[in-house]
Each structure stands twice: as structure tokens, then as C-alpha cells.
Design an enzyme around this catalytic site. Structure first.
Site, short mmCIF file in Angstrom:
data_model
loop_
_atom_site.label_atom_id
_atom_site.label_comp_id
_atom_site.label_asym_id
_atom_site.label_seq_id
_atom_site.Cartn_x
_atom_site.Cartn_y
_atom_site.Cartn_z
N HIS A 31 -4.26 1.52 7.83
CA HIS A 31 -2.90 2.08 7.86
C HIS A 31 -2.78 3.23 6.85
CE1 HIS A 31 1.66 1.60 8.00
NE2 HIS A 31 1.48 2.33 6.92
N GLU A 32 -3.23 2.99 5.62
CA GLU A 32 -3.10 4.02 4.57
C GLU A 32 -4.01 5.21 4.86
OE1 GLU A 32 -0.63 3.77 2.73
OE2 GLU A 32 -0.27 1.65 3.10
N HIS A 85 -2.47 7.64 7.10
CA HIS A 85 -1.50 8.54 6.44
C HIS A 85 -2.19 9.84 6.00
CE1 HIS A 85 2.34 6.54 6.17
NE2 HIS A 85 1.81 5.42 5.72
N GLN A 106 3.02 9.93 1.12
CA GLN A 106 4.32 9.25 1.10
C GLN A 106 5.11 9.54 -0.17
OE1 GLN A 106 2.43 5.26 2.20
NE2 GLN A 106 4.43 5.15 3.18
N GLY A 150 0.84 -1.19 0.00
CA GLY A 150 0.00 0.00 0.00
C GLY A 150 0.87 1.24 0.00
N LEU A 180 6.49 1.93 4.05
CA LEU A 180 7.55 2.26 3.09
C LEU A 180 8.30 3.53 3.48
CD1 LEU A 180 5.80 1.31 -0.29
CD2 LEU A 180 7.53 0.02 0.98
ZN ZN Z 1 2.69 3.59 5.73
#
Ligand code: ZN
Length: 194
Positions: free
Chosen positions: A133-134, A137, A48, A43, A92
Site C-alpha cells: 500500500h505504501e 503511494h 502523504q 503506515g 490516512l
Molecule cells: Zn495510504
């Protein structure tokens, strides 16, 4: 396009909703998938890659050969439910770092896809975890914010190293200062976000 690492300020940016889906956005999404596969992720959120957009991509197989498993979530709304579960997570933007995170087992996500259609999904397991999780962000929330104090403590050293790396980039003039970064994000938002 490149993946920014902790503690890059864009990772703390709270993204605004996108106004529309167009060709440029489709290009951005294609590059995000490429970058995600290159770095062995499942993902990737727009923050990011240093973009202030309410958007993330997921392929829980992490396999670029399985394009039918690719999912794009634009302006997602996530509601979490079900019993909490602990599982190891990585990100990442924190290369090689893994730690246990407790999250609800299930979630419902409503979002737009690249065709501009509204989609709704009921998710469980790894897919539900990846979406949560995403989606964090997009709120400027990172998985380290959700660790137990002892798990966070165990990452103290590698986190300190990432902090020093970014400071080093800044000293070498490879990274704009916080004000320039904020100004660039605001400009991008003005063009595409609400
Ligand atoms: Zn992440």
C-alpha cells in the site's frame, strides 16, 4: 507537517529516489512517525505529508510504545508474489474510508534504513499488505485505484465529499494551485532526490 487528503495533487506524484540519508531526513521521519501515531495509522508515505521523496514508514502495531516495531523504507524496491488475498484497507489521506483491496499475500522488499544500510525483508500478512500500500503511494497510486468497480461505486459519495472539501480549501486560498504545487515538489526534488 500535515497529512494531505485525497485528491491533493501530491498524492499523484511519482517520487524520485533519495540521494542520501542525513539529519534532516531523520527529522522528517521522526515527524512522520509522530503524525502517523496521532492519526492512528500503521503506515505513512512521504507524498502523504506533501513531500516528493521515495520513503515510507510503517509500524503495524500502530503503537507508539512499540518503537522496536518501527520500520523506515528508503528507495524501496518491492516484488510481490503468492496467492491474492482480499482485505479491508484504509488510508490516512482518506479519513474514515475503508474498502476491500486484493493484493498478493507476500512480498520481498529491499530498501535503505535510516542508518543508510541496505536491508531486505520477506514479508507476509498485514506487514506485506502495508508495504505494498505504501509503496503504491510512491508511484502516485492510491488504494481506490485497486478497488473493484462495485467497491469504488460504493465510495462515490464520500469521495465526492473529499473532492469538494479540497476545492473549498482552494477557493479560500488555503491551497496553492497545481502549478505552484508542482514547482515546489520539483524544487524539493532538486535538493534531495536523484
Ligand atoms: Zn495510504
Amino acid at each position: 507537517m500535515r497529512i494531505v487528503r485525497y485528491p491533493h495533487p501530491t498524492l499523484r506524484h511519482k517520487s524520485k529516489a533519495l540521494r542520501r540519508v542525513d539529519g534532516e531526513l531523520r527529522n522528517i521521519v521522526a515527524r512522520m512517525f509522530d503524525l502517523m501515531y496521532e492519526t492512528n495509522g500503521i503506515g505513512l508515505a512521504a507524498n502523504q505529508v506533501d513531500l516528493p521523496y521515495r520513503l515510507f514508514v510503517i509500524n503495524v502495531t500502530g503503537d507508539s510504545g512499540q518503537r522496536d516495531q518501527e520500520h523506515v523504507f528508503i528507495n524501496p524496491v518491492v516484488s510481490k508474489y503468492g496467492p491474492s488475498q482480499e482485505a479491508e484497507e484504509g488510508c490516512l489521506s482518506f479519513p474514515e474510508l475503508y474498502a476491500p483491496v486484493v493484493r498478493p499475500e507476500r512480498c520481498t522488499v529491499t530498501a535503505y534504513n535510516l542508518a543508510g544500510q541496505e536491508i531486505q525483508r520477506e514479508l507476509t500478512g498485514l506487514f506485506a499488505r502495508a508495504v505494498q500500500h505504501e509503496n503504491d503511494h510512491l508511484e502516485g497510486v492510491l488504494f481506490i485505484d485497486r478497488l473493484s468497480p462495485s467497491a469504488l461505486m460504493s465510495l462515490k459519495e464520500p469521495l465526492g465529499e473529499l473532492e469538494r472539501e479540497l476545492e473549498g480549501e482552494r477557493m479560500r486560498g488555503l491551497l496553492p494551485d497545481d502549478r505552484q504545487i508542482a514547482a515546489r515538489l520539483a524544487e524539493l526534488e532538486m535538493m534531495r532526490a536523484e
